[in-house]
Design an enzyme around this catalytic site. Sequence first.
Site, PDB file in Angstrom:
ATOM      1  N   LYS A  91       0.806  -1.230   0.000  1.00 39.57           N
ATOM      2  CA  LYS A  91       0.000   0.000   0.000  1.00 39.57           C
ATOM      3  C   LYS A  91       0.834   1.272   0.000  1.00 39.57           C
ATOM      4  O   LYS A  91       0.423   2.291  -0.531  1.00 39.57           O
ATOM      5  CB  LYS A  91      -0.970  -0.016   1.174  1.00 39.57           C
ATOM      6  CG  LYS A  91      -2.052  -1.086   0.996  1.00 39.57           C
ATOM      7  CD  LYS A  91      -3.312  -0.747   1.730  1.00 39.57           C
ATOM      8  CE  LYS A  91      -4.454  -1.624   1.257  1.00 39.57           C
ATOM      9  NZ  LYS A  91      -4.295  -3.032   1.724  1.00 39.57           N
ATOM     10  N   GLU A 113      -9.760   6.806   4.034  1.00 41.84           N
ATOM     11  CA  GLU A 113     -10.622   5.939   4.824  1.00 41.84           C
ATOM     12  C   GLU A 113      -9.932   4.594   4.858  1.00 41.84           C
ATOM     13  O   GLU A 113      -9.095   4.294   4.008  1.00 41.84           O
ATOM     14  CB  GLU A 113     -12.015   5.863   4.213  1.00 41.84           C
ATOM     15  CG  GLU A 113     -12.255   4.742   3.261  1.00 41.84           C
ATOM     16  CD  GLU A 113     -11.407   4.814   2.023  1.00 41.84           C
ATOM     17  OE1 GLU A 113     -10.820   3.760   1.699  1.00 41.84           O
ATOM     18  OE2 GLU A 113     -11.314   5.861   1.374  1.00 41.84           O
ATOM     19  N   SER A 166       1.579  -9.922  -1.035  1.00 41.26           N
ATOM     20  CA  SER A 166       1.246  -8.497  -0.922  1.00 41.26           C
ATOM     21  C   SER A 166       1.594  -7.877   0.429  1.00 41.26           C
ATOM     22  O   SER A 166       1.811  -6.675   0.519  1.00 41.26           O
ATOM     23  CB  SER A 166      -0.246  -8.291  -1.217  1.00 41.26           C
ATOM     24  OG  SER A 166      -1.041  -9.124  -0.393  1.00 41.26           O
TER      25      SER A 166
END
Length: 421
Positions: A116, A138, A405
């Site tokens: 991310k 969010e 990931s």
Amino acid sequence: MTPPRRRPSFWEPKYTDVMSARSAPAGVTSADTRGRWGEYGGVFVPESLMEALRQLEAVRVEAWTDPEFHAELDRLNREVIGRPTPLYLASRLTTKVGGARIWLKREDMAFTGAHKINNTLGQLLLTLRMGKTRVLAETGAGMHGVATAAAAAYFGIPCLVYMGAEDTRRQSHNVARMKMLGAEVRPVTNGSETLKDAINEALREWVSTVETTHYVIGSVVGPHPYPQMVGDLQSIIGREARGQMLELTGKLPDAVVACVGGGSNAIGIFRGFIDDAGVRIYGVEAAGTGAKGAPHSAAIGLGRPGVLHGARSYLLQDNDGQILPAHSVAPGLDYPGVGPEHSMLKDNGRVQYLTATDADAVAAFRTLASSEGILPALESSHAVARGMDLARSLGKDGDVLVCLSGRGDKDVDIVAGMLGL
Ligand SMILES: *Cc1c(COP(=O)(O)O)cnc(C)c1O
């Protein structure tokens, strides 16, 4: 069980799509000029946000052609994230499975523990370029909130994160991390008190502060240009992995596998191989418990096209178009939609979408932990589960590349609970 009746939410199809449909050729890795991926994507937003999206698109296009922007992004990738992340031959796992070699692209080794951060640091650069002074995000499980808070702290910019009140209780550890990084965390008590409600609140806040504030979306979802921009920022995963495979094996992998929540780590690695016709590409969605009628998160496998959060894509919905609640043991896969680029790649057949159940993921988590000493994120464990199957079916000369990931430290309580440890 009847799904809860959905209150009219902020991003509803009552707004006109300002972009008209146009089909894209098979395998393309960018939206057309109207923000469409075939019949998916688009810009389904209220007029009050159009100017901010136009500004973001203009700055994105300008930045993408500016060598200085790329030099700065390269520096952040190296010095802050620790890129390139390793390509790792899981040799003991390969022996255990008894088929093709299994390679892991180690996004779990990126700063803050998942892919991310590739997206949030890039969006912070664009925030500065737009002259904005504050970011908004969010978060569901908290990983995107932590990655945004870390990127905002790095640039010294205030950060506000909306999180469903139920999620703040379930993921209190990540709430503490965000606060320590200097972010304000605002619990949302509307609706089901989870991600979907946090997104609606974040959008309301954005409308009233859009002059000064950039909204950092965490996956390849939302209105154009978000799916394009986030996919571009994550495509570093696939570019690196392709080069590393060629360097280490002298050939491309036979199969590439990634888990799909909103779909950003998957798009990131897929983009590196989309044009290589000989590489088979697989996305893995969360099947939840796998019980008939039970909630799951397989928006592509079992959903239908519709509009949610600013774009048209595959969605979990009932016959009246009400969004169905999603479920996965992996908090980051627990979303009822998926990015428009995936919807197109499903329809044109370039990517095959599989599923893995909660139990498959936990079993893969244990297998990888005990054979390699790696605790994978439960999200990534879905890809590991199907990656092992593909390795078995390919035979010993094959190579399977799995996108790992993120790391699983955040999931130890969930797994310990399920295993009674
Ligand atoms: C958030 C998250 C995901 C799901 O998001 P995508 O946009 O589908 O990549 C997957 N893995 C990890 C580790 C995550 O934190």
